[in-house]
Design a protein around this motif. Structure first.
Motif, PDB file in Angstrom:
ATOM      1  N   MET A   1       0.845  -1.161   0.000  1.00  0.00           N
ATOM      2  CA  MET A   1       0.000   0.000   0.000  1.00  0.00           C
ATOM      3  C   MET A   1       0.895   1.229   0.000  1.00  0.00           C
ATOM      4  O   MET A   1       2.018   1.184   0.500  1.00  0.00           O
ATOM      5  CB  MET A   1      -0.901  -0.028   1.221  1.00  0.00           C
ATOM      6  CG  MET A   1      -1.907  -1.167   1.155  1.00  0.00           C
ATOM      7  SD  MET A   1      -2.795  -1.398   2.690  1.00  0.00           S
ATOM      8  CE  MET A   1      -1.544  -2.206   3.643  1.00  0.00           C
ATOM      9  N   LYS A   2       0.374   2.311  -0.572  1.00  0.00           N
ATOM     10  CA  LYS A   2       1.186   3.513  -0.624  1.00  0.00           C
ATOM     11  C   LYS A   2       0.317   4.757  -0.623  1.00  0.00           C
ATOM     12  O   LYS A   2      -0.844   4.726  -1.028  1.00  0.00           O
ATOM     13  CB  LYS A   2       2.120   3.491  -1.814  1.00  0.00           C
ATOM     14  CG  LYS A   2       1.494   3.208  -3.144  1.00  0.00           C
ATOM     15  CD  LYS A   2       2.578   2.990  -4.183  1.00  0.00           C
ATOM     16  CE  LYS A   2       1.959   2.449  -5.456  1.00  0.00           C
ATOM     17  NZ  LYS A   2       2.924   2.196  -6.486  1.00  0.00           N
ATOM     18  N   ILE A   3       0.938   5.831  -0.140  1.00  0.00           N
ATOM     19  CA  ILE A   3       0.304   7.144  -0.099  1.00  0.00           C
ATOM     20  C   ILE A   3       1.321   8.139  -0.648  1.00  0.00           C
ATOM     21  O   ILE A   3       2.501   8.094  -0.305  1.00  0.00           O
ATOM     22  CB  ILE A   3      -0.090   7.541   1.341  1.00  0.00           C
ATOM     23  CG1 ILE A   3      -1.080   6.527   1.918  1.00  0.00           C
ATOM     24  CG2 ILE A   3      -0.683   8.944   1.369  1.00  0.00           C
ATOM     25  CD1 ILE A   3      -1.377   6.733   3.388  1.00  0.00           C
ATOM     26  N   LYS A   4       0.841   9.055  -1.498  1.00  0.00           N
ATOM     27  CA  LYS A   4       1.724  10.022  -2.155  1.00  0.00           C
ATOM     28  C   LYS A   4       1.409  11.433  -1.678  1.00  0.00           C
ATOM     29  O   LYS A   4       0.247  11.778  -1.461  1.00  0.00           O
ATOM     30  CB  LYS A   4       1.539   9.928  -3.671  1.00  0.00           C
ATOM     31  CG  LYS A   4       2.496  10.790  -4.468  1.00  0.00           C
ATOM     32  CD  LYS A   4       2.256  10.661  -5.967  1.00  0.00           C
ATOM     33  CE  LYS A   4       3.005   9.464  -6.473  1.00  0.00           C
ATOM     34  NZ  LYS A   4       3.093   9.422  -7.949  1.00  0.00           N
ATOM     35  N   VAL A   5       2.462  12.243  -1.543  1.00  0.00           N
ATOM     36  CA  VAL A   5       2.308  13.647  -1.197  1.00  0.00           C
ATOM     37  C   VAL A   5       3.287  14.454  -2.052  1.00  0.00           C
ATOM     38  O   VAL A   5       4.413  14.021  -2.288  1.00  0.00           O
ATOM     39  CB  VAL A   5       2.525  13.896   0.320  1.00  0.00           C
ATOM     40  CG1 VAL A   5       3.924  13.550   0.754  1.00  0.00           C
ATOM     41  CG2 VAL A   5       2.179  15.319   0.703  1.00  0.00           C
ATOM     42  N   SER A   6       2.839  15.628  -2.533  1.00  0.00           N
ATOM     43  CA  SER A   6       3.665  16.465  -3.400  1.00  0.00           C
ATOM     44  C   SER A   6       3.551  17.934  -3.004  1.00  0.00           C
ATOM     45  O   SER A   6       2.509  18.366  -2.502  1.00  0.00           O
ATOM     46  CB  SER A   6       3.207  16.351  -4.862  1.00  0.00           C
ATOM     47  OG  SER A   6       3.345  15.040  -5.332  1.00  0.00           O
ATOM     48  N   ILE A   7       4.641  18.653  -3.261  1.00  0.00           N
ATOM     49  CA  ILE A   7       4.629  20.108  -3.118  1.00  0.00           C
ATOM     50  C   ILE A   7       5.360  20.699  -4.317  1.00  0.00           C
ATOM     51  O   ILE A   7       6.118  20.000  -4.999  1.00  0.00           O
ATOM     52  CB  ILE A   7       5.264  20.593  -1.789  1.00  0.00           C
ATOM     53  CG1 ILE A   7       6.715  20.134  -1.668  1.00  0.00           C
ATOM     54  CG2 ILE A   7       4.441  20.144  -0.599  1.00  0.00           C
ATOM     55  CD1 ILE A   7       7.437  20.708  -0.433  1.00  0.00           C
ATOM     56  N   GLN A   8       5.117  21.975  -4.562  1.00  0.00           N
ATOM     57  CA  GLN A   8       5.777  22.687  -5.652  1.00  0.00           C
ATOM     58  C   GLN A   8       6.330  24.000  -5.139  1.00  0.00           C
ATOM     59  O   GLN A   8       5.815  24.569  -4.168  1.00  0.00           O
ATOM     60  CB  GLN A   8       4.799  23.023  -6.776  1.00  0.00           C
ATOM     61  CG  GLN A   8       4.450  21.905  -7.677  1.00  0.00           C
ATOM     62  CD  GLN A   8       3.619  22.396  -8.855  1.00  0.00           C
ATOM     63  OE1 GLN A   8       2.931  23.411  -8.778  1.00  0.00           O
ATOM     64  NE2 GLN A   8       3.673  21.660  -9.953  1.00  0.00           N
ATOM     65  N   SER A   9       7.354  24.491  -5.836  1.00  0.00           N
ATOM     66  CA  SER A   9       7.908  25.804  -5.530  1.00  0.00           C
ATOM     67  C   SER A   9       8.670  26.300  -6.750  1.00  0.00           C
ATOM     68  O   SER A   9       8.935  25.534  -7.683  1.00  0.00           O
ATOM     69  CB  SER A   9       8.840  25.726  -4.315  1.00  0.00           C
ATOM     70  OG  SER A   9       9.221  27.016  -3.906  1.00  0.00           O
ATOM     71  N   ILE A  10       9.031  27.559  -6.713  1.00  0.00           N
ATOM     72  CA  ILE A  10       9.875  28.160  -7.746  1.00  0.00           C
ATOM     73  C   ILE A  10      11.193  28.550  -7.091  1.00  0.00           C
ATOM     74  O   ILE A  10      11.200  29.192  -6.034  1.00  0.00           O
ATOM     75  CB  ILE A  10       9.219  29.426  -8.357  1.00  0.00           C
ATOM     76  CG1 ILE A  10       7.864  29.088  -8.976  1.00  0.00           C
ATOM     77  CG2 ILE A  10      10.163  30.091  -9.366  1.00  0.00           C
ATOM     78  CD1 ILE A  10       7.911  28.183 -10.182  1.00  0.00           C
ATOM     79  N   PHE A  11      12.304  28.136  -7.696  1.00  0.00           N
ATOM     80  CA  PHE A  11      13.637  28.543  -7.254  1.00  0.00           C
ATOM     81  C   PHE A  11      14.162  29.561  -8.260  1.00  0.00           C
ATOM     82  O   PHE A  11      14.045  29.353  -9.474  1.00  0.00           O
ATOM     83  CB  PHE A  11      14.598  27.352  -7.229  1.00  0.00           C
ATOM     84  CG  PHE A  11      14.530  26.489  -6.002  1.00  0.00           C
ATOM     85  CD1 PHE A  11      13.404  26.415  -5.204  1.00  0.00           C
ATOM     86  CD2 PHE A  11      15.617  25.725  -5.652  1.00  0.00           C
ATOM     87  CE1 PHE A  11      13.355  25.597  -4.091  1.00  0.00           C
ATOM     88  CE2 PHE A  11      15.593  24.898  -4.532  1.00  0.00           C
ATOM     89  CZ  PHE A  11      14.454  24.839  -3.751  1.00  0.00           C
ATOM     90  N   ASN A  12      14.741  30.631  -7.745  1.00  0.00           N
ATOM     91  CA  ASN A  12      15.346  31.658  -8.581  1.00  0.00           C
ATOM     92  C   ASN A  12      16.857  31.480  -8.569  1.00  0.00           C
ATOM     93  O   ASN A  12      17.584  32.193  -7.873  1.00  0.00           O
ATOM     94  CB  ASN A  12      14.943  33.048  -8.096  1.00  0.00           C
ATOM     95  CG  ASN A  12      13.449  33.261  -8.231  1.00  0.00           C
ATOM     96  OD1 ASN A  12      12.894  33.085  -9.304  1.00  0.00           O
ATOM     97  ND2 ASN A  12      12.793  33.590  -7.140  1.00  0.00           N
ATOM     98  N   CYS A  13      17.311  30.471  -9.300  1.00  0.00           N
ATOM     99  CA  CYS A  13      18.723  30.146  -9.410  1.00  0.00           C
ATOM    100  C   CYS A  13      18.915  29.368 -10.705  1.00  0.00           C
ATOM    101  O   CYS A  13      17.953  29.142 -11.436  1.00  0.00           O
ATOM    102  CB  CYS A  13      19.196  29.335  -8.204  1.00  0.00           C
ATOM    103  SG  CYS A  13      18.397  27.726  -8.024  1.00  0.00           S
ATOM    104  N   SER A  14      20.123  28.951 -10.973  1.00  0.00           N
ATOM    105  CA  SER A  14      20.364  28.185 -12.198  1.00  0.00           C
ATOM    106  C   SER A  14      19.699  26.811 -12.115  1.00  0.00           C
ATOM    107  O   SER A  14      19.461  26.280 -11.023  1.00  0.00           O
ATOM    108  CB  SER A  14      21.862  28.022 -12.436  1.00  0.00           C
ATOM    109  OG  SER A  14      22.408  27.104 -11.499  1.00  0.00           O
ATOM    110  N   LEU A  15      19.441  26.240 -13.273  1.00  0.00           N
ATOM    111  CA  LEU A  15      18.873  24.898 -13.337  1.00  0.00           C
ATOM    112  C   LEU A  15      19.807  23.904 -12.655  1.00  0.00           C
ATOM    113  O   LEU A  15      19.356  23.037 -11.904  1.00  0.00           O
ATOM    114  CB  LEU A  15      18.623  24.497 -14.793  1.00  0.00           C
ATOM    115  CG  LEU A  15      18.085  23.086 -15.041  1.00  0.00           C
ATOM    116  CD1 LEU A  15      16.751  22.870 -14.330  1.00  0.00           C
ATOM    117  CD2 LEU A  15      17.947  22.836 -16.538  1.00  0.00           C
TER     118      LEU A  15
END
Length: 167
Positions: A1-15
């Motif tokens: 069994m599994k549970i997924k969690v995600s977050i997002q953000s923007i970084f202002n730096c080089s790739l």
């Protein structure tokens, strides 16, 4: 069994900084501890860290949930340069709601120069359905907050050009 969690953000730096910092910098500056999560103190057996198929042992400070010392093993599953990492955290030494492993993903998408979208995901694998309500709450509430703290630590290291320990 599994549970997924995600977050997002923007970084202002080089790739490159956004991609390499979370995996190749000093993990003790990234996983600094929070409530039941102990602070990472160091790693060992990490000579090939960053290369798919290779692992490192993770050591933590003593905490409410850990006696301190060796805590788990991190393994690089996939690395697609300047795109994404996939790692597995397993071999836990402390019992945690029947978790067997965590699979983490760090995806970078260049939106424009020095504007990188980060998609940070963890899939928590567990075996005992009896713990599903607690596992769900742990993942969706506590782990999501912990991931946000980790992400901010990575951002600070990326912006400060913290040296990589691995290549």
């Amino acid at each position: 069994m599994k549970i997924k969690v995600s977050i997002q953000s923007i970084f202002n730096c080089s790739l490159e900084r956004a991609f390499k910092t979370p995996m190749l910098c000093d993990v003790s500056k990234i996983h600094t501890g929070f409530m039941v999560m102990p602070k990472v103190t160091h790693t060992s057996d990490d000579e090939n860290w960053g290369t798919p198929g290779f692992s490192k042992k993770v050591f933590v400070a003593k905490s409410f949930t850990q006696k301190g010392g060796f805590a788990s093993t991190d393994t690089v599953i996939e690395r697609c340069e300047n795109d994404y990492w996939k790692i597995e955290v397993g071999n836990f030494t402390a019992w945690m709601l029947s978790f067997t492993k965590f699979v983490g993903e760090w995806k970078t998408t260049e939106l424009s120069e020095n504007k990188i979208q980060i998609d940070y995901t963890y899939t928590m694998h567990y075996t005992n359905p009896f713990f599903t309500p607690l596992t769900y709450l742990f993942t969706k509430l506590f782990w999501k907050v912990y991931m946000k703290r980790v992400l901010e630590n990575v951002r600070k290291l990326a912006y400060s050009n913290e040296p990589y320990l691995y290549e």
